[in-house]
Design an enzyme around this catalytic site. Structure first.
Site, PDB file in Angstrom:
ATOM      1  CD1 TRP A 254       2.919   4.351   2.768  1.00  0.00           C
ATOM      2  CD2 TRP A 254       2.075   3.205   1.036  1.00  0.00           C
ATOM      3  NE1 TRP A 254       1.926   3.531   3.250  1.00  0.00           N
ATOM      4  CE2 TRP A 254       1.386   2.822   2.220  1.00  0.00           C
ATOM      5  CE3 TRP A 254       1.723   2.602  -0.165  1.00  0.00           C
ATOM      6  CZ2 TRP A 254       0.359   1.871   2.204  1.00  0.00           C
ATOM      7  CZ3 TRP A 254       0.692   1.661  -0.173  1.00  0.00           C
ATOM      8  CH2 TRP A 254       0.031   1.311   0.991  1.00  0.00           C
TER       9      TRP A 254
ATOM     10  CG  ASP B  23       1.907   9.066  -2.122  1.00  0.00           C
ATOM     11  OD1 ASP B  23       0.881   9.619  -1.682  1.00  0.00           O
ATOM     12  OD2 ASP B  23       2.164   7.855  -1.936  1.00  0.00           O
TER      13      ASP B  23
ATOM     14  CE  LYS C 106      -3.292   7.341   4.033  1.00  0.00           C
ATOM     15  NZ  LYS C 106      -3.335   6.190   4.919  1.00  0.00           N
TER      16      LYS C 106
HETATM   17  N1  PMP Z   1       0.784   6.413  -0.278  1.00  0.00           N
HETATM   18  C1  PMP Z   1       0.771   6.660   1.033  1.00  0.00           C
HETATM   19  C2  PMP Z   1       1.730   7.683   1.570  1.00  0.00           C
HETATM   20  C3  PMP Z   1      -0.116   6.005   1.868  1.00  0.00           C
HETATM   21  O1  PMP Z   1      -0.130   6.242   3.172  1.00  0.00           O
HETATM   22  C4  PMP Z   1      -1.012   5.054   1.313  1.00  0.00           C
HETATM   23  C5  PMP Z   1      -2.027   4.310   2.144  1.00  0.00           C
HETATM   24  N2  PMP Z   1      -1.877   4.258   3.461  1.00  0.00           N
HETATM   25  C6  PMP Z   1      -0.945   4.819  -0.062  1.00  0.00           C
HETATM   26  C7  PMP Z   1      -0.046   5.512  -0.827  1.00  0.00           C
HETATM   27  C8  PMP Z   1      -1.871   3.820  -0.702  1.00  0.00           C
HETATM   28  O2  PMP Z   1      -3.155   4.320  -0.654  1.00  0.00           O
HETATM   29  P1  PMP Z   1      -4.434   3.516  -1.153  1.00  0.00           P
HETATM   30  O3  PMP Z   1      -4.803   2.587  -0.066  1.00  0.00           O
HETATM   31  O4  PMP Z   1      -5.437   4.595  -1.395  1.00  0.00           O
HETATM   32  O5  PMP Z   1      -4.060   2.801  -2.406  1.00  0.00           O
END
Ligand code: PMP
Length: 442
Positions: free
Chosen positions: A173, A241, A265
């Site tokens: 990510w 994030d 989550k």
């Molecule tokens: N950052 C992290 C740490 C994540 O775990 C995720 C999704 N699993 C995201 C960003 C992306 O999230 P979204 O699906 O809401 O775009």
């Protein structure tokens, strides 16, 4: 390493009966946290929830090691997101679904401009402010498009063309976020762990003097690495994030300039993401920034530039009230630590039958990737776990293997059930110690 727009290859990035589920939050923790929150009643969005929440924490101290009590044919869901939610909150939403508080209509049918929805979004925002101690000089924004949209629109909001921004990369990510930023500015990878097994120490970060901001990911969901401390970067805006560990433990918002998290989550349904941002950072968006991606415009419109995700916002409000009633984030942390310790101990005590890649000192409280000796054994493990109603344990496609996500909504009983299953599976499928385990890395 530098990422520029040229180096971006593509547009895509790399019935459980819960009435006792939180009964094992230590009573003193609940009490202590209640007093930290000034003994304030949770911001209850509906009259029914008060008794429900009280019932849930009323049995604090019950430490029986019982087998899970399943109802409604529900299973323990270890999926990384959308993840398992508090069942009593879901039941409340279920009860209110057709007719919210006697209005005769569902939240899904309610105008977002109505006073009723106005009270819902205000209560949701206020509860989060109380729960996470969000200072008055920070805005709370509710956004559609997920965390991906937020990190993709970050550079437009917080940097000018030609600026350099610093990114720490230690997983999928944070790498994806850095790639996206490369479309709009010069990205300096200030620290990287290419093995994705640890969190680069602050002392190793090579920050750019005059960088527009520093970005890092507090918990790499796929690789299970979690920063244990908030890094200090001086006066440079620190952006985090927190998608997979938001509200899992106490949070000092004042150490950040902006925090963002997808909701699906620890907070509620997909379709909502949350930004907590220092007000003084707003107002610097590039002129070409689409209105819907402009944080300042969103703040000015009270997160209602257009029709907001009404149901996820309502649901998030119920979850925040629930967390307050459980004793706030201090209590949640203790509970989450207990769950994680139980699971890591089981993996550690398996004699190498189950292994995990991340370094001990950064092991995540929320996401626990682990491997078995061979793909065949993992396939059997996942199939049998499914039969035992332990779901969502398959690892992410980029990492493979297995992963258990144990977010706030996962009760201790669920982790106990998983631990019992891990032990039982190992007994029933012994691995010859001399077997070739090279398959482990495939
Ligand atoms: N950052 C992290 C740490 C994540 O775990 C995720 C999704 N699993 C995201 C960003 C992306 O999230 P979204 O699906 O809401 O775009």
């Amino acid at each position: 390493m530098r990422i520029t727009s040229d180096s971006i290859a593509s547009t895509s990035g790399p019935t459980l009966h819960h009435s006792s589920s939180y009964s094992e939050l230590a009573p003193d923790v609940v009490e202590q946290s209640r007093s930290t929150h000034g003994g304030r009643a949770p911001n209850i969005l509906s009259p029914g929830s008060a008794e429900l929440l009280k019932a849930d924490i009323g049995t604090a101290g019950d430490t029986r090691a019982s087998a899970p009590v399943l109802s409604n044919n529900r299973a323990f869901n270890f999926a990384p997101g959308p993840g398992m939610l508090f069942e009593d909150v879901m039941l409340q939403a279920h009860r209110e679904f057709m007719n919210w508080q006697g209005t005769g209509i569902s939240i899904l049918e309610m105008s977002h401009r109505s006073p009723e929805f106005g009270s819902i979004i205000d209560a949701t925002r206020d509860s989060l402010r109380t729960l996470a101690n969000v200072p008055a000089d920070y805005e709370i924004l509710f956004v559609q498009g997920g965390a991906t949209q937020i990190f993709s629109s970050l550079p437009m909001n917080l940097s000018k063309a030609g600026d350099t921004v610093d990114y720490i990369v230690n997983g999928y990510w944070s790498e994806f976020a850095a790639q996206e930023a490369g479309r709009y500015c010069n990205v300096n990878i200030a620290a990287i762990d290419e093995t994705f097994t640890t969190c680069p120490d602050r002392a190793t970060w090579q920050l750019t003097p005059g960088a527009a901001y520093v970005h890092y990911c507090a918990n790499e969901t796929i690789h299970g690495c979690e920063y244990q401390e908030v890094p200090d970067v001086g006066d440079v805006p620190l952006i985090c994030d927190m998608s997979s560990n938001f509200l899992s433990k106490p949070l000092d918002v004042s150490k950040f300039d902006m925090i963002y998290a997808g909701a699906h989550k620890n907070v509620g349904p997909a379709g909502l993401a949350i930004i907590v941002v220092k007000k003084k950072l707003l107002g610097a968006a590039r002129p070409e920034t689409p209105l819907m991606l402009n944080f300042e415009a969103l703040a000015e419109a009270g997160s209602m530039l257009n029709t907001p995700p009404v149901f996820p916002i309502y649901f998030a409000g119920l979850v925040f009230a629930k967390l307050l009633a459980l004793g706030g984030l201090e209590a949640m942390e203790q509970y989450n630590r207990r769950k994680a310790a139980l699971l890591y101990d089981a993996l550690d005590q398996s004699g190498g039958y189950y292994t995990y890649p991340m370094r001990r000192e950064v092991r995540s409280l929320m996401n626990v990737p682990f491997a078995l000796a061979t793909p065949a054994l993992e396939a059997a493990f996942l199939a049998e776990a499914g039969e035992a109603r332990l779901l969502g344990l398959k690892g992410h496609k980029v990492a493979g293997h297995c992963r258990a996500s144990i977010y706030n909504g996962m009760p201790l009983e669920g982790v106990r059930a998983l631990v019992a299953f891990l032990k039982d599976f190992q007994k029933r499928h012994p691995v010859d110690a001399s077997a070739d385990l090279e398959m482990r890395d495939e």
